[in-house]
Scaffold this motif. Structure first.
Motif, PDB file in Angstrom:
ATOM      1  N   ASN A  34      53.115   9.400 103.239  1.00  0.00           N
ATOM      2  CA  ASN A  34      52.005   9.901 104.062  1.00  0.00           C
ATOM      3  C   ASN A  34      52.403  10.026 105.531  1.00  0.00           C
ATOM      4  O   ASN A  34      52.062  10.995 106.206  1.00  0.00           O
ATOM      5  N   GLU A  35      53.130   9.026 106.028  1.00  0.00           N
ATOM      6  CA  GLU A  35      53.585   9.077 107.423  1.00  0.00           C
ATOM      7  C   GLU A  35      54.556  10.243 107.612  1.00  0.00           C
ATOM      8  O   GLU A  35      54.511  10.943 108.620  1.00  0.00           O
ATOM      9  N   HIS A  38      52.623  13.494 107.815  1.00  0.00           N
ATOM     10  CA  HIS A  38      51.961  13.622 109.113  1.00  0.00           C
ATOM     11  C   HIS A  38      52.953  14.088 110.176  1.00  0.00           C
ATOM     12  O   HIS A  38      52.644  14.969 110.987  1.00  0.00           O
ATOM     13  N   ARG A  41      53.983  17.785 109.836  1.00  0.00           N
ATOM     14  CA  ARG A  41      52.952  18.734 110.255  1.00  0.00           C
ATOM     15  C   ARG A  41      53.007  19.038 111.748  1.00  0.00           C
ATOM     16  O   ARG A  41      52.415  20.003 112.209  1.00  0.00           O
ATOM     17  N   THR A  42      53.737  18.219 112.532  1.00  0.00           N
ATOM     18  CA  THR A  42      53.866  18.494 113.963  1.00  0.00           C
ATOM     19  C   THR A  42      54.764  19.699 114.234  1.00  0.00           C
ATOM     20  O   THR A  42      54.752  20.251 115.333  1.00  0.00           O
TER      21      THR A  42
END
Length: 339
Positions: A34-35, A38, A41-42
């Motif tokens: 999950n990290e 995230h 997605r940047t």
């Protein structure tokens, strides 16, 4: 390059981080799927090393989600796995992985696979950069697009013909031809800095105006040099700069901007010169009708050894039917380029 590494095993994270930093890479760490998702997605990471089995999202799930979302730039994914056998490879490739590293990994193998990923990403960056710059040139003149399309076909024909000549053996190969095809559309990029009153003038230029027009060669090379500063690994821009700067030089030294003579002119510039002149001669302008292929051929043959490299003229004459075929296939009604 900043590489994102995802693994829930602290010892494996430490090994990967130490190895990658020793090779000169910056490393960002995610401790679960999950990290990692995230962070991806940047849009900051183009190369991603992921463990196969992690909490949150597995490596396979991450692969599928990355490919499903279709990020703005391609993300090269290397899966780190203790699985072996064909089934694991098939599953990973089907999910969207690009490569695999087996646990425990060998640092030398890791470096080789990272560099392979960089080559793939550099190819994408190269084509995007060239396309963006070519569209910039096209934006100044609606007919430039047709000219660029024909130009790259002409230079490819010439280069393929020359590759069969003994004097060019070892110089022109498939990579050279592909690079020439990609970069030749940037030959007139400097015209983006030429005033509209000169660039789009509906008629012949005065002597003073032509002096301004001639600066598109140095302006183009300078523009590409500026781009190269932002992309220091983009070695392909050197060919683009050579083409922009030298495609109006002449074999006898009477060209511009520097009066280079003979083989002082880079080969890519000499090739582009013939393609550019042929297209200018066989295209309509507001002040002249297009010349026939036969007339253009006579002019190029006449300028053998003065304007053009003699061997390149021989190659043109040998491949002229291919030039004529492209001209007929990609005919445009108007062409405003200045030879």
């Amino acid at each position: 390059m900043n590489i994102l590494v995802a693994d829930d095993d602290p010892s494996m994270i430490a090994l990967l981080t130490n190895a990658l930093e020793a090779f000169g890479y910056d490393v960002t760490v995610a401790n679960d799927g999950n990290e990692a998702f995230h962070l991806l997605r940047t849009g900051k990471y183009r190369l991603f090393i992921s463990d196969w089995q992690m909490p949150g999202m597995t490596g396979l799930e991450l692969c599928r989600e990355i490919r499903r979302r279709g990020a703005g730039g391609y993300i090269y994914i290397i899966l780190l796995t203790s699985f072996s056998g064909l089934d694991g490879v098939v599953q990973g490739l089907d999910a969207g992985a690009d490569d695999f590293i087996a646990k425990p990994f060998n640092p030398s193998e890791l470096l080789v696979r990272i560099r392979a990923g960089q080559r793939i990403l550099n190819l994408e960056s190269r084509e995007l950069t060239i396309f963006a710059l070519a569209k910039l040139a096209e934006s100044r003149d609606q007919e430039t697009g047709d000219h660029l399309e024909r130009m790259r076909e002409y230079v490819k024909i010439l280069a393929e013909e020359l590759s069969q000549y003994d004097d060019f053996w070892g110089i022109i190969d498939g990579d050279y031809i592909n690079l020439l095809y990609l970069t030749s559309p940037l030959h007139d990029i400097g015209k983006v800095a030429i005033p509209d009153s000169i660039l789009l003038k509906p008629g012949r230029l005065t002597a003073e105006e032509f002096e301004v027009m001639k600066t598109h060669t140095t302006l183009g090379a300078r523009t590409l040099a500026d781009v190269a500063e932002c992309h220091p690994n983009a070695s392909y821009l050197q060919m683009a700069m050579d083409i922009a700067l030298t495609h109006h030089e002449r074999w006898d030294g009477g060209g511009y901007p520097h009066g280079l003579k003979g083989t002082e002119i880079p080969l890519c510039g000499r090739i582009t010169a013939i393609a550019d002149v042929y297209d200018a001669l066989t295209s309509n302008r507001v002040y002249k009708e297009a010349y026939s292929h036969e007339v253009a051929r006579e002019i190029i043959e006449r300028d053998r050894g003065t304007h053009f490299d003699p061997q390149l003229v021989d190659a043109f004459l040998h491949a002229e039917e291919k030039f004529l075929e492209i001209k007929n296939q990609m005919r445009s009604s108007l062409h405003l380029s200045i030879p």
